[in-house]
Design an enzyme around this catalytic site. Structure first.
Site, PDB file in Angstrom:
ATOM      1  N   THR A  55       0.874  -1.169   0.000  1.00  0.00           N
ATOM      2  CA  THR A  55       0.000   0.000   0.000  1.00  0.00           C
ATOM      3  C   THR A  55       0.903   1.207   0.000  1.00  0.00           C
ATOM      4  OG1 THR A  55      -0.021   0.109   2.395  1.00  0.00           O
ATOM      5  CG2 THR A  55      -1.756  -1.163   1.355  1.00  0.00           C
ATOM      6  N   GLU A 100      -5.704  -3.879   0.226  1.00  0.00           N
ATOM      7  CA  GLU A 100      -5.937  -4.932   1.221  1.00  0.00           C
ATOM      8  C   GLU A 100      -7.087  -5.853   0.851  1.00  0.00           C
ATOM      9  OE1 GLU A 100      -5.368  -1.770   1.768  1.00  0.00           O
ATOM     10  OE2 GLU A 100      -4.113  -1.451   3.535  1.00  0.00           O
ATOM     11  N   LYS A 145     -14.289  17.403  12.628  1.00  0.00           N
ATOM     12  CA  LYS A 145     -15.154  17.466  13.808  1.00  0.00           C
ATOM     13  C   LYS A 145     -15.289  18.912  14.248  1.00  0.00           C
ATOM     14  CE  LYS A 145     -16.711  14.690  17.517  1.00  0.00           C
ATOM     15  NZ  LYS A 145     -16.559  13.420  18.221  1.00  0.00           N
ATOM     16  N   TRP A 160     -19.847  15.862  13.238  1.00  0.00           N
ATOM     17  CA  TRP A 160     -18.985  15.426  12.136  1.00  0.00           C
ATOM     18  C   TRP A 160     -19.371  16.104  10.833  1.00  0.00           C
ATOM     19  CZ3 TRP A 160     -14.755  13.141  13.501  1.00  0.00           C
ATOM     20  CH2 TRP A 160     -14.718  12.324  14.635  1.00  0.00           C
TER      21      TRP A 160
END
Lengths: 542, 542
Positions: A185, A331, A440, A445
């Protein structure tokens, strides 16, 4: 009681043998780095892969479990490596050519590559770090032009390696759980981490994604593989296309919009894959210079980052080409979900349909997903409740390479993706943010991705990346960095705030805007928010 | 080196869980034996299967490895059994309702069924043999009408079994190599033999056949499952449809042409499966009484015996519906090959195309095939050289149930199908005969199937079955038994010989013809040549 069925391991060799048996006449077409066009059949791929297997074992002394690196574009030689290396029980480690020298050096030493197959055009990148590479015994140069020279030691040319080798080779019996490939990755933070794919995971991923619900790939297709083979195994398409008997078109380094359009036309491509940036470029180039004849292209599969609804809409309206959104990660091999409409959506308005198609979609059989809230409970599938997306399944990693740390896994064994998502009543997953990109503000959020999508649907805005900046009152506030479609056509802050007010609550709308020439990107084309944060997060606004 | 991917067993439970997660709104529609229509969703199937799992374990004491029989039509209850029985680790043994009492008795005792789920309409068949059944502890009656009575002992009704059970059930962890289902081959000779499918083989078969190259099944389809669930797991369609998210229509005993046409219309069926006899019946009924509105039906997948080219042609010409030929056996789960045209065939004439579509086709990924000649060598793929078809793969049996005898397997482990076949340059397999039906005349082989196909393309002939009869001069000669399309429109021997002379060498053309009312058939609808031989092979001609 055990069933009485044959033991038949699912391996990449099974795929290659199948292609030669059922589809020997199908084609692999390569547009090589020097601009020449190469074409051969699955039967040629088969024979040359066996030559390669002989060369790997007899000339290079590669044995089972050895790591063999590739540092190359998409073309038939790289395809031969995709089958030849795992075919002898070694591991095909595809190295991302777009990483920094430091990362590349780390990856090659960490994986312990014994041999590296490298495209001539990419040799300079390796020359810079060759002195630091500890395990590489040999470099094999692919597509070297006449008069090619290099400072790399222990060099051999690919065709010289293959010649004089027999086209007969008896594949060793492989365990389907053996490793067949590896990708690291790119990791916007920390060191790159390796994902070690098995033959089984590779087979099941490829054989599942060809479904009519997913890539819908058959022997009637001519597939253009834009996603690089150095990036998550080109999404498994080099394996899927052989299982499906689809012709494959490999563009090597010809990834500029004009080059892609030319290849789409010349090869009568029916389907393709790629990240949104590629398709945005192709769309803009086609708008500027519409092709004289309608492209044969039916649809393009997009992943890597979210496909803006405006692009889906524009491509379909202007050129009749369908964009299909998929989601995945290194992944997850990578494909995990796909967003296609179903018959139940037929009665919806065009806008509602677009809204669904811009989600990441439903999971493939073999993959399970759930949203886990901050308190550790599983979120309801209501399309609203956000939490971290967790997945498990037949082609999801269970651990990173040479890593004991299991911090990316839940206690009950699910992989924690780091994506903040919702799942709606129909099972369509929607990524609202990366956990670390979520803003935040005053205890609430705010999704940076939702703001980006909305801003990018504004006619004057080409691209937008939203990050959090520190704020004394609210703790964090969003900042939008904007790339204008036309640098002369300014758009005011008020105009943007008013535009966003249609879809967002007041507290969610950014009051900070900066104009930039382009959004900085990571090696795989995603917005590099780390870089943007570096520039602006200290509150120094443009 | 082992890959670092999750262990994720491929089981029927995985399929059920997937259907509930990704396609909970998709439908299962049953036309029940009493003529009523039942509809529910995948989410209902899911809940009721969990109730069934509780009932099986807690009320009936069924445990892992137990054999549970079903003797039932296609409907939602049978589907629940397809998932519930293997879900708890027991084995779903589907008993063919069309066998003789003697065979049925043998099969139930041989498999040691502990419980049998039986449709009320089929109870009389079991009552006859119940006294001889040694292992059955309980009979569960499905779809019993009011006032139903039976002489079967230990009877319970299906809905009574399910009610009061929780919809929560934790599936046990299963090994994917565990047995999940069993079917006996009906066997035109000798005792029936059991094929014990594993979870893995069932999953891989279902997930492969939904490919656009094969059944092409997606969440846009409404699939009619005509192939009975008591016959080779309905070709795996009950598993495939859930993986694909396709609506399923189950016709139970409504298998007469008129009933099928009505269901095709009412349910807007897009695809279906079935043996040629079914489709021949549907075609003739539609010719007699053409539907007022064009059917939505796009194509039907046919297997079990060869689909006559004339039927493919007629259905497409008259009603725009495509017939797709597939091949398989109980021993191969069943699907092994499929014959669809590819882009390379586009330039062929309609007749040439039809010729390819009437072959059995190319193998699915996961299946390998070869033709072995009498001398034990593998035949070239030239479309001419005949030999025995042998197969191996991920859903091919490695042994019959409770049988040590390996006479049906080659020394190197391939299954010997008993079919005489060719494979052409493009990999299309064509069955020319069963080994035991091949006619050897004067040292030359004559294919009974080729003669049958040719005769059935004669406008005055409805069906034809060809067998060998003893001959003093030639050792064997072919005899053709003919069913006329119209009993009043006779066709002479000379006419038939002249007709065949277009495609066959003189020595291949039968000089013996008999006219019959119908071709005797086996329990699964194939020509019963054993029966025809009994009537005519002694040279006593009609």
């Amino acid at each position: 009681m055990e069933g009485l069925m044959m033991h038949y391991p699912l391996t990449t060799t099974t795929i290659l043998e199948y292609g030669n048996s059922a589809f020997h006449h199908k084609k692999v077409i390569s547009h090589l780095p020097d601009g020449s066009r190469h074409e051969y059949r699955f039967s040629d791929l088969y024979k040359r892969t066996k030559q390669l297997a002989n060369a790997l074992t007899k000339k290079l002394g590669v044995t089972r479990g050895d790591m063999v690196g590739t540092f190359a574009w998409n073309h038939y030689q790289h395809l031969e490596l995709y089958y030849g290396i795992p075919g002898i029980g070694a591991i095909c480690h595809t190295i991302n050519i777009r990483l920094s020298s430091q990362q590349t050096e780390f990856i090659i030493n960490h994986s312990e590559d014994k041999v590296i197959f490298v495209d001539a055009t990419l040799v300079p990148l390796l020359e810079k770090i060759a002195a630091q590479l500890e395990t590489v015994e040999k470099y094999i140069i692919i597509n070297a032009p006449e008069g090619f020279t290099t400072t790399l030691p222990e060099v051999l040319h690919y065709e010289d390696l293959l010649k004089d080798n027999s086209e007969e080779f008896e594949w060793p019996a492989l365990n389907e759980n053996d490793a067949c490939g590896m990708c690291y990755t790119s990791g916007t933070t920390g060191l790159p981490k390796g994902v070690l794919y098995s033959h089984r995971s590779t087979y099941l991923h490829a054989s599942t994604i060809l479904s009519p619900n997913a890539a819908n790939c058959s022997n009637r297709d001519v597939m253009l593989l834009i996603v690089p083979q150095f990036h998550v195994m080109a999404w498994g398409f080099p394996y899927m296309c052989i299982l499906a008997g689809a012709d494959m078109v490999m563009p090597s380094l010809h990834l500029q919009p004009e080059a892609i359009i030319r290849i789409l036309q010349e090869e009568k491509v029916t389907k393709a894959n790629g990240v949104p940036t590629i398709w945005l470029g192709v769309y803009e180039a086609m708008k500027k210079n519409p092709p004289k004849e309608k492209l044969v292209l039916e649809e393009y599969l997009v992943g890597g980052s979210a496909l803006p609804a405006s692009l889906i809409e524009g491509f379909e309206r202007d050129f009749g080409i369908r964009g299909v959104q998929a989601w995945g990660m290194t992944e997850t091999s990578p494909l995990g979900t796909v967003a296609r409409l179903q018959p139940k959506h037929e009665s919806l308005s065009e806008k509602e349909k677009l809204h669904i198609r811009a989600k990441q979609g439903i999971e493939f059989p073999g993959i399970e997903m759930r949203i886990v809230k901050d308190d550790g409970t599983v979120a309801p599938r209501d399309g609203k409740t956000m939490g971290e997306l967790q997945v498990r399944g037949a082609w999801v990693l269970r651990s990173y390479f040479k890593t004991l740390n299991q911090e990316n896994f839940s206690e009950d064994g699910w992989f924690k993706t780091g994506d903040v998502s919702t799942i709606d009543e129909d099972g369509y997953m929607h990524i609202t943010d990366r956990t670390k990109d979520l803003i935040k503000s005053g205890g609430e959020w705010i999704s940076s991705v939702a703001l980006e999508s909305a801003l990018m649907s504004h006619p004057k805005i080409k691209e937008a990346a939203v990050i959090a900046i520190p704020d004394d009152t609210w703790s964090e506030r969003p900042l939008a960095s904007i790339v204008l479609a036309d640098a002369n056509e300014k758009v005011t802050k008020e105009e943007m705030m008013e535009f966003l007010a249609r879809d967002f609550a007041k507290y969610q709308i950014p009051e900070h805007y900066v104009f930039i020439d382009q959004v900085p990107r990571t090696s795989v084309g995603k917005f590099d928010k780390k870089e943007i944060r570096k520039r602006y997060a200290e509150g120094k606004l443009g």
